[in-house]
Scaffold this motif. Structure first.
Motif, mmCIF file in Angstrom:
data_model
loop_
_atom_site.group_PDB
_atom_site.id
_atom_site.type_symbol
_atom_site.label_atom_id
_atom_site.label_comp_id
_atom_site.label_asym_id
_atom_site.label_seq_id
_atom_site.Cartn_x
_atom_site.Cartn_y
_atom_site.Cartn_z
ATOM 1 N N GLY A 1 -3.795 1.711 -3.123
ATOM 2 C CA GLY A 1 -4.726 2.573 -3.835
ATOM 3 C C GLY A 1 -5.937 3.023 -3.049
ATOM 4 N N ILE B 1 -5.003 7.726 -1.189
ATOM 5 C CA ILE B 1 -4.075 8.361 -2.117
ATOM 6 C C ILE B 1 -3.317 9.530 -1.496
ATOM 7 N N ASN B 2 -3.826 10.086 -0.417
ATOM 8 C CA ASN B 2 -3.081 11.113 0.319
ATOM 9 C C ASN B 2 -2.899 10.635 1.748
ATOM 10 N N PHE C 1 -1.203 6.214 -3.723
ATOM 11 C CA PHE C 1 -1.014 6.710 -5.095
ATOM 12 C C PHE C 1 0.187 6.008 -5.732
ATOM 13 N N VAL C 2 1.292 6.012 -5.011
ATOM 14 C CA VAL C 2 2.506 5.360 -5.508
ATOM 15 C C VAL C 2 2.299 3.842 -5.606
ATOM 16 N N ASN D 1 -0.378 1.986 -5.925
ATOM 17 C CA ASN D 1 -1.267 1.564 -7.007
ATOM 18 C C ASN D 1 -0.554 1.595 -8.356
ATOM 19 N N ILE D 2 0.196 2.671 -8.596
ATOM 20 C CA ILE D 2 0.874 2.817 -9.886
ATOM 21 C C ILE D 2 1.985 1.773 -10.036
#
Lengths: 333, 333
Positions: A145, A148-149, A230-231, A233-234
């Motif tokens: 996290g 994120i990019n 991003f991935v 963290n989710i």
């Protein structure tokens, strides 16, 4: 050799001093050669210590605390005397060897990056944690996290840093690396994972396995999984949420009626064994990799036991000179 | 009114006819007004039927099968007589009202899109499934892997299509929509979710909740969660993998020694109740939304019970005229 010194952000997290103080008191007994600097409001810390005294604990007073939902950039700019900032300054000034904090992740990262600086070409710290796996060895996953990019080069850096970490801290001789993707086939996925896979595959310091899918995380297919933050963290939060729901449902079903309650009395030792095996407290503590200093992020909701595990991680990282190892690995590549 | 006709891809999935035939035989009894067309190798189907006869079952012979790991584009081009292709052709030619297949997802989507065409501005079908939640209502999540690089407009389309689906098929009057993100705060996330959130928020057909995090998926915070297919696919597979690992560990711990085995005898009814509540078979069947026809994708590993649930989904979609509803919702927006 002088004692190791760990700076503890004593004011942060959902439970603040209530989890920090007992965790540190336990750590004193576990690690005779480690000293602790509690950073925070002196009066509150003394009250929480409740007359407990040890030569191995000192207090560094500061006047501010960064809230969990505060904007990281604003907090960094305006709260120069926050517990996070003062604790990280101690590392910068060589008065401490590492920081442990349950505080605002964004603020912790921004301040750590600003004060301690990054190693070599690394742009931002990567958040790495251990996720439980079937055979209990666990898998290291990053980034979770902080970024994120990501660029393919960053995913390569993650793979290199985690490889160094696993070799030295976990004593895994040749840790395998997987890139998280929607399929194992070479042609699957987006541009990021395609290019990252090429780069990682071409790097002879990395034992590259190839692509791994979501269900492989918990199967111990590889030792290290890299993905964009991003991935990561989710997936991490979804896994925590699902495990919690399942264990809660089991407990609630056992408590539903008298018959089930009696069953629970008998089954409980087994369920406790399972809970213990996947005890999230034991996995608490994410290393912020890529910094010129050691910063361990504890879960915001960490209790004393969990916070103690995060402290343990910081101590090992100091003993093994983590930033130096990461620097060497990245420098040579 | 004429009977509903469901075309069944009888040759696909890990278990092929072994799961398809018993699932269809059960469905015949459950749905007296539905006929089934088994598409596949006639000799193999007749053998699998083992002298079972019904006026409600017919066979459509075809000579080819697309393997699970075959390249979708190549399979579409070269296998004109595959069970997937022939089954979808039946829908195109109005000889069937829907297709159910456990086959190669990529091939199923590519062929469905090529043969049936998309509604309005929709570019590719979206894969939507139900994930179990704490209070058993379940959450609809899309896309789960059909669209790995999404635009904000696509996420808006997903939200609209799923809203229509929930209203009509699930009878939820005002389903709430969340965008999957790394935080709930408005400023969090990447460009895709930021722009998608704006678009969805501005659309008065959608009851927009805001951002949801990974752990919210299982908490029933919203009825619908939209995300790009790369994230959705990984989260779905990670959840399946984690749930499997936890339930397996519980079972293995109960079987570890004689003492625990005795405990298992007593605890089993409760654990069975929990397993039943989150039975993945019940959630089998992903709708391919946005097509001018009804295609339900069953899990490749579906057993007979699971495949039967996918058939049930297809029947409801036919009864409720799913493509028409989706078309109306998208057309007006």
């Amino acid at each position: 050799m002088a004692n190791i010194k760990i700076a503890i952000d004593a004011m942060s997290g959902d439970h603040g001093l209530n989890s920090v103080i007992p965790a540190v008191i336990e750590a004193i007994q576990q690690f005779p050669k480690v000293d602790f600097i509690l950073v925070g409001d002196q009066t509150q810390i003394l009250t929480a210590l409740n007359n407990f005294k040890s030569k191995k604990i000192s207090i560094k007073h500061c006047s501010e605390t960064i809230a969990m939902d505060e904007d990281p950039v604003v907090a960094m700019r305006n709260k120069k005397d926050s517990s996070i900032r003062v604790a990280i300054n101690l590392v910068k000034e060589n008065q401490a060897d590492a920081v442990v904090s349950s505080g605002n992740t964004g603020a912790l990262m921004a301040i750590a990056r600003f004060v301690l600086k990054m190693i070599g070409e690394v742009k931002r710290p990567a958040l790495m944690s251990t996720l439980p796996t079937k055979n209990k060895r666990g898998v290291k996953m990053l980034d979770l996290g902080a970024n994120i990019n990501c660029t393919p080069e960053q995913l390569l850096q993650f793979a290199l840093m985690a490889t160094a970490f696993c070799k030295v801290i976990e004593q895994i001789p040749n840790p395998s690396v997987g890139v998280l993707n929607i399929g194992e086939e070479k042609n699957k996925g987006n541009e990021l994972v395609q290019k990252a896979s090429e780069l990682i595959n071409a790097n002879n310091k990395i034992n590259y396995y190839g692509f791994v899918e979501g269900n492989h995380i918990f199967q111990e297919k590889v030792d290290i999984i890299v993905c964009n933050g991003f991935v990561g963290n989710i997936v991490l939060k979804a896994s925590e949420g699902l495990a919690k729901m399942l264990m809660q449902t089991i407990k609630e079903t056992f408590m539903q009626n008298l018959k089930n309650k009696l069953r629970a009395l008998i089954a409980m030792p087994v369920l406790k064994e399972v809970s213990k095996a996947y005890d999230p407290d034991k996995y608490n503590g994410s290393c912020l990799l890529g910094l010129k200093g050691i910063v361990v992020k504890s879960h915001g909701s960490a209790n004393a036991k969990a916070f103690n595990y995060a402290i343990k991680q910081a101590i090992i990282a100091v003993q093994q000179k983590l930033p130096e190892i990461v620097d060497n690995t990245l420098g040579e590549s």
